[in-house]
Design a protein around this motif. Structure first.
Motif, PDB file in Angstrom:
ATOM      1  N   GLN A   9     -38.194  69.470   4.133  1.00 28.10           N
ATOM      2  CA  GLN A   9     -38.681  69.178   2.783  1.00 28.10           C
ATOM      3  C   GLN A   9     -38.971  70.465   2.017  1.00 28.10           C
ATOM      4  OE1 GLN A   9     -42.071  66.524   3.079  1.00 28.10           O
ATOM      5  NE2 GLN A   9     -40.994  65.150   4.476  1.00 28.10           N
ATOM      6  N   GLU A  10     -39.584  71.451   2.704  1.00 27.29           N
ATOM      7  CA  GLU A  10     -39.874  72.730   2.059  1.00 27.29           C
ATOM      8  C   GLU A  10     -38.588  73.450   1.658  1.00 27.29           C
ATOM      9  OE1 GLU A  10     -42.421  75.091   4.462  1.00 27.29           O
ATOM     10  OE2 GLU A  10     -44.081  73.664   4.452  1.00 27.29           O
ATOM     11  N   GLN A  11     -37.598  73.430   2.534  1.00 28.55           N
ATOM     12  CA  GLN A  11     -36.316  74.070   2.216  1.00 28.55           C
ATOM     13  C   GLN A  11     -35.648  73.394   1.023  1.00 28.55           C
ATOM     14  OE1 GLN A  11     -33.988  74.008   5.796  1.00 28.55           O
ATOM     15  NE2 GLN A  11     -35.366  75.377   6.911  1.00 28.55           N
ATOM     16  N   LEU A  12     -35.710  72.057   0.991  1.00 30.40           N
ATOM     17  CA  LEU A  12     -35.117  71.320  -0.126  1.00 30.40           C
ATOM     18  C   LEU A  12     -35.831  71.641  -1.429  1.00 30.40           C
ATOM     19  CD1 LEU A  12     -33.134  69.157  -1.142  1.00 30.40           C
ATOM     20  CD2 LEU A  12     -34.842  67.429  -0.557  1.00 30.40           C
ATOM     21  N   MET A  13     -37.164  71.700  -1.386  1.00 25.50           N
ATOM     22  CA  MET A  13     -37.935  72.037  -2.583  1.00 25.50           C
ATOM     23  C   MET A  13     -37.614  73.438  -3.077  1.00 25.50           C
ATOM     24  SD  MET A  13     -41.720  70.481  -1.820  1.00 25.50           S
ATOM     25  CE  MET A  13     -41.955  68.740  -1.471  1.00 25.50           C
ATOM     26  N   THR A  14     -37.496  74.383  -2.129  1.00 19.27           N
ATOM     27  CA  THR A  14     -37.211  75.772  -2.507  1.00 19.27           C
ATOM     28  C   THR A  14     -35.858  75.892  -3.177  1.00 19.27           C
ATOM     29  OG1 THR A  14     -38.552  76.562  -0.655  1.00 19.27           O
ATOM     30  CG2 THR A  14     -37.019  78.129  -1.642  1.00 19.27           C
ATOM     31  N   SER A  15     -34.838  75.223  -2.609  1.00 23.02           N
ATOM     32  CA  SER A  15     -33.497  75.298  -3.197  1.00 23.02           C
ATOM     33  C   SER A  15     -33.449  74.598  -4.551  1.00 23.02           C
ATOM     34  CB  SER A  15     -32.468  74.683  -2.243  1.00 23.02           C
ATOM     35  OG  SER A  15     -32.759  73.315  -2.004  1.00 23.02           O
ATOM     36  N   THR A  16     -34.160  73.463  -4.669  1.00 27.85           N
ATOM     37  CA  THR A  16     -34.185  72.744  -5.943  1.00 27.85           C
ATOM     38  C   THR A  16     -34.925  73.539  -7.007  1.00 27.85           C
ATOM     39  OG1 THR A  16     -34.194  70.641  -4.740  1.00 27.85           O
ATOM     40  CG2 THR A  16     -34.831  70.576  -7.059  1.00 27.85           C
ATOM     41  N   TRP A  17     -36.039  74.177  -6.618  1.00 28.42           N
ATOM     42  CA  TRP A  17     -36.834  74.986  -7.552  1.00 28.42           C
ATOM     43  C   TRP A  17     -36.027  76.159  -8.096  1.00 28.42           C
ATOM     44  CZ3 TRP A  17     -41.699  74.096  -9.452  1.00 28.42           C
ATOM     45  CH2 TRP A  17     -42.349  75.157 -10.084  1.00 28.42           C
ATOM     46  N   SER A  18     -35.226  76.765  -7.219  1.00 29.27           N
ATOM     47  CA  SER A  18     -34.442  77.928  -7.639  1.00 29.27           C
ATOM     48  C   SER A  18     -33.344  77.544  -8.632  1.00 29.27           C
ATOM     49  CB  SER A  18     -33.823  78.613  -6.415  1.00 29.27           C
ATOM     50  OG  SER A  18     -32.909  77.751  -5.766  1.00 29.27           O
ATOM     51  N   MET A  19     -32.916  76.288  -8.609  1.00 29.91           N
ATOM     52  CA  MET A  19     -31.857  75.839  -9.529  1.00 29.91           C
ATOM     53  C   MET A  19     -32.414  75.332 -10.859  1.00 29.91           C
ATOM     54  SD  MET A  19     -29.062  73.940  -7.062  1.00 29.91           S
ATOM     55  CE  MET A  19     -30.240  72.773  -6.384  1.00 29.91           C
ATOM     56  N   MET A  20     -33.737  75.152 -10.931  1.00 27.95           N
ATOM     57  CA  MET A  20     -34.342  74.651 -12.168  1.00 27.95           C
ATOM     58  C   MET A  20     -34.385  75.738 -13.240  1.00 27.95           C
ATOM     59  SD  MET A  20     -37.671  72.448 -10.962  1.00 27.95           S
ATOM     60  CE  MET A  20     -37.525  70.932 -10.021  1.00 27.95           C
ATOM     61  N   SER A  21     -34.279  75.320 -14.484  1.00 21.87           N
ATOM     62  CA  SER A  21     -34.482  76.247 -15.585  1.00 21.87           C
ATOM     63  C   SER A  21     -35.977  76.498 -15.759  1.00 21.87           C
ATOM     64  CB  SER A  21     -33.896  75.669 -16.873  1.00 21.87           C
ATOM     65  OG  SER A  21     -34.599  74.505 -17.259  1.00 21.87           O
ATOM     66  N   ASN A  22     -36.324  77.570 -16.461  1.00 20.76           N
ATOM     67  CA  ASN A  22     -37.738  77.881 -16.697  1.00 20.76           C
ATOM     68  C   ASN A  22     -38.443  76.754 -17.460  1.00 20.76           C
ATOM     69  OD1 ASN A  22     -37.660  80.356 -15.398  1.00 20.76           O
ATOM     70  ND2 ASN A  22     -37.131  81.491 -17.262  1.00 20.76           N
ATOM     71  N   LYS A  23     -37.732  76.128 -18.386  1.00 25.28           N
ATOM     72  CA  LYS A  23     -38.329  75.051 -19.184  1.00 25.28           C
ATOM     73  C   LYS A  23     -38.667  73.852 -18.301  1.00 25.28           C
ATOM     74  CE  LYS A  23     -37.648  72.375 -23.393  1.00 25.28           C
ATOM     75  NZ  LYS A  23     -39.001  72.684 -23.853  1.00 25.28           N
ATOM     76  N   THR A  24     -37.761  73.523 -17.359  1.00 30.24           N
ATOM     77  CA  THR A  24     -38.019  72.408 -16.447  1.00 30.24           C
ATOM     78  C   THR A  24     -39.197  72.717 -15.537  1.00 30.24           C
ATOM     79  OG1 THR A  24     -35.664  71.844 -16.475  1.00 30.24           O
ATOM     80  CG2 THR A  24     -36.992  70.907 -14.707  1.00 30.24           C
ATOM     81  N   ARG A  25     -39.294  73.983 -15.065  1.00 33.92           N
ATOM     82  CA  ARG A  25     -40.426  74.372 -14.217  1.00 33.92           C
ATOM     83  C   ARG A  25     -41.747  74.246 -14.975  1.00 33.92           C
ATOM     84  NH1 ARG A  25     -38.407  79.939 -11.183  1.00 33.92           N
ATOM     85  NH2 ARG A  25     -36.502  79.088 -10.244  1.00 33.92           N
TER      86      ARG A  25
END
Length: 212
Positions: free
Chosen positions: A104-120
């Protein structure tokens, strides 16, 4: 007439595809509602949900037309596409149910890295958190996330990371997602079976000397 007859198979297949159409329209409507109310601003997320809803709607329309007209070619392509969707959805659902905390942590990390700054920023505002994981080796990336953070918890200097907050409910969410996906995957295999059965049945109103 028994339920295994031509008319019953036709009505069951039509009803199943009407349900698929409603689910597809619901996905499109939820995506538009989320965009309109500013819950999710990423065009990629909105576009992805709308694409899934439109694809499901298209499959349902093909299946519905094929069922109404007993169209052999349309029913064949409907069966093939729905079976491929079943295999994909079944695999994803099983993966969700079997995922442990490290995955789950790995999935979150990879998904977070693909998000734009606005989405974050939108996600941080909604969850009232900053950054993903404070324990990451890349402190520069964490500092950058914190600098862009606009969550209210910054005023209290007691912000949890978004990763910590999401992990609190991730297991439950994955179980629900996997369970719902697994349920719908079995409705898809039911649709394949109904289409196959209906396709091989003779229309009682057709010319008795005509081929199936």
């Amino acid at each position: 007439m028994v339920c295994g007859g031509f008319t019953c198979s036709k009505n069951a297949l039509c009803a199943l595809n009407v349900v698929y159409m409603l689910v597809g329209l619901l996905l499109i409507g939820v995506a538009a509602w989320g965009k309109g109310f500013g819950i999710v601003s990423s065009i990629h997320i909105i576009g992805g949900v709308i694409a899934v809803g439109f694809f499901l709607l298209l499959i349902a329309i093909v299946g519905l037309i094929g069922a109404v007209h007993h169209h052999q070619v349309m029913l064949f392509f409907y069966m093939v596409i729905l079976f491929i969707v079943f295999l994909f959805q079944f695999g994803v659902s099983c993966s969700c149910l079997a995922m442990n905390q490290d995955q789950q942590e790995q999935l979150m990390t990879s998904t977070w890295s693909m998000m734009s700054n606005k989405t974050r920023v939108d996600l941080e505002k909604k969850l009232d958190c900053c950054g993903l994981f404070n324990s990451t080796a890349d402190h520069h990336e964490f500092d950058t996330d914190r600098a862009l953070c606009e969550a209210n918890c910054l005023n209290t200097q007691n912000c949890l990371t978004c990763g910590q907050k999401m992990l609190q409910h991730a297991s439950e969410a994955l179980r629900i997602l996997g369970g719902v996906g697994l349920f719908f995957s079995f409705t898809e295999i039911l649709g394949v079976w109904l289409a196959m059965r209906y396709r091989n049945q003779k229309d009682p109103r057709a010319n008795p000397s005509a081929f199936l």
